[in-house]
Design an enzyme around this catalytic site. Sequence first.
Site, PDB file in Angstrom:
ATOM      1  N   GLU A  33     -39.629 -59.044 -12.747  1.00 44.11           N
ATOM      2  CA  GLU A  33     -40.197 -60.025 -11.837  1.00 44.11           C
ATOM      3  C   GLU A  33     -40.762 -59.177 -10.707  1.00 44.11           C
ATOM      4  OE1 GLU A  33     -37.577 -62.356  -9.336  1.00 44.11           O
ATOM      5  OE2 GLU A  33     -38.969 -64.032  -9.451  1.00 44.11           O
ATOM      6  N   ARG A 260     -25.306 -52.347 -18.237  1.00 47.42           N
ATOM      7  CA  ARG A 260     -26.092 -51.782 -17.143  1.00 47.42           C
ATOM      8  C   ARG A 260     -25.568 -50.425 -16.725  1.00 47.42           C
ATOM      9  NH1 ARG A 260     -27.776 -56.739 -13.718  1.00 47.42           N
ATOM     10  NH2 ARG A 260     -25.838 -56.632 -12.572  1.00 47.42           N
ATOM     11  N   LYS A 270     -30.886 -54.908  -4.737  1.00 44.32           N
ATOM     12  CA  LYS A 270     -32.075 -55.093  -3.919  1.00 44.32           C
ATOM     13  C   LYS A 270     -31.722 -55.598  -2.523  1.00 44.32           C
ATOM     14  CE  LYS A 270     -35.126 -57.389  -6.236  1.00 44.32           C
ATOM     15  NZ  LYS A 270     -35.768 -58.605  -6.789  1.00 44.32           N
TER      16      LYS A 270
END
Length: 557
Positions: A33, A260, A270
């Site tokens: 995104e 991950r 973020k």
Amino acid sequence: MFKIEPSNFIEEEINKDLESGKAKEVITRFPPEPSGYWHIGHIKAITINFETAKKYNGFTYLRMDDTNPSKEDGDFANSYMSDLKWLGYQPKSLIYASEAYFDKIYQLAEELIQSGNAYVDEQSAEEISQSRGSLTTAGKESPYRNRPKEESLQMFRDMKAGKFADGSVVLRAKIDMAHPNMNMRDPVIYRVLRTHHYRVGDKWCIYPMYDFAHPLEDALEGVTFSLCDMSFEDHRPLYNWVLEKCWKKPYPPRQIEFARLNLENVLLGKRFLKQLVNEKKVIGWDDPRFLTIVGMKRRGYTAQGIKDFIKSAGVTKSDSIIPLSALDFHIRNDLNMIATRAMVVLDPLKVIITNYTGSEEIEIENNPNAENAGTHKGTFSNIIYIEKEDFSLNPPPKYNRLVEGGIVRLKGAYIIKCNKVVMAENGEIDHLECEYLPNTKSGQDNSGIKCKGTIHFVSADNCFEVTIREFENLIKDEYIDPIKALADGVELDDMLTPNSLKESTALAENFLKTAKVEDKFQFIRKGYYCVDKDTTNERMVFNKTISLKDSFKMPKL
RNA sequence: AGGGGUGUCGCCAAGCGGUAAGGCACAAGAUUUUGAUUCUUGCAUGCGUAGGUUCAAAUCCUGCCACCCCUGCCA
């Protein structure tokens, strides 16, 4: 057909599908995104998607998963392309889901309503949330769930036509409000949202949700394996449901999840990076202490080193947290082969060579570990500078640098002997008086003198001042798992290492004057450094990428 | 009426019924005009745990235990 040897569980699954005929080829995608900078965690996902496709002779798309205009920004797409290029990956093409697929996805949503598998719900967001039930209790069906499909279809068209206010109605998939998987309890698949889209402007006032859009984007694109991280594991049943109800074509894409990447003492979220940037705790998104791609690039890490590290970490489904030393190893390993050697004295101590006058040329190897790296010129003269820590008045055991009355080899030049230590008024050493030993010059030493230590130096007539920036890890050592610490209530500020950026001045050999931004060097015996973009015509700035390994344990004085 | 995952050395990770690869880290030694690099050597009678099947189990079966993820009109 040529059998491909699998190197991880994903490839084993791909082989099975290829052999059974469930899949015919390997086409993957990386679907960010466009809403933030990529970090080392993304590189794992990028690497897996690109490398897997490449291994099977397929290819990978870079797709902007831009289904939520309130969070997205067009600037990121360009930065992603340059990040990918830096990493050495070339996507088949750059696709904006909003442009390429929104029309088709809308049409498929209409068909889903017509087949009785979706309905327009007029409940408020709170009502929907409440009626979803809990992890251990079933949800309640919406009173609008069984409205005639013609009515839902008309309302959906009205949603698209802008007849409903933002948030007043949604389109929901009709699945099972008692499903043990919360994602299957009639998930919202379209919402009304009047926000300007960075790509398609105001064409739409309804946007598909990830769970509906993603499988269809994959299918429409021809992706065969959708490789993502394990947070999407619970979404896979819904992913498959959407394909089953809306796609119905052979060779649907298959989602496979992997764990991950986590690193000790590293915070990648973020949200936190943004907080540090906004509060000016760091230089910016490309702060060399950040493991963002731009940060690592500025720090001097190489794409090759980073990718080597990622590959060494493996592809599995188990939770892991890898120590930074593993990353360090691969960064050093790559830099060792490509970094040009140079002499820089970080903390100078003046040395006068009493039996020498003038100056002469010396030759320094650019890289003893790389063939054909060549050499560069330096000088030796009667005034030189050595590292303060390379001389000791009270040498610890096994100290093989310079001591009073002792000898040491100057890298690329002569062996010198320290005859006198001249003290300053403040009690510190002002300078050293040494003599050089003739016939000991590097490469033409026929003196037979054995010297156990070699130190680096710069000559006063061949050096200039530069700025050095050194970095400590942003997160204190004790917070190995900062995410967990945050969850336990530790404040981000309390986890930060104080003064993790230090600036100092050093004396560099003139050879470095011509270096360009991002050029990488090994300052002999010290570490790897690169030219920072803050460099000006008047002042060069070097970032310390990483120190050399140092197995000499200097005792604390 | 919960569901989905994961447990092999300090940290990663191979292993897929035939007797525990490899890397990082660490330790010791050799070579070295970088205390770097390179090179040797060492580093799990043990695979979350308890049983079971088998000539043989990290691998198969059963029961426990631990940890991670899931109740956005985010992706």
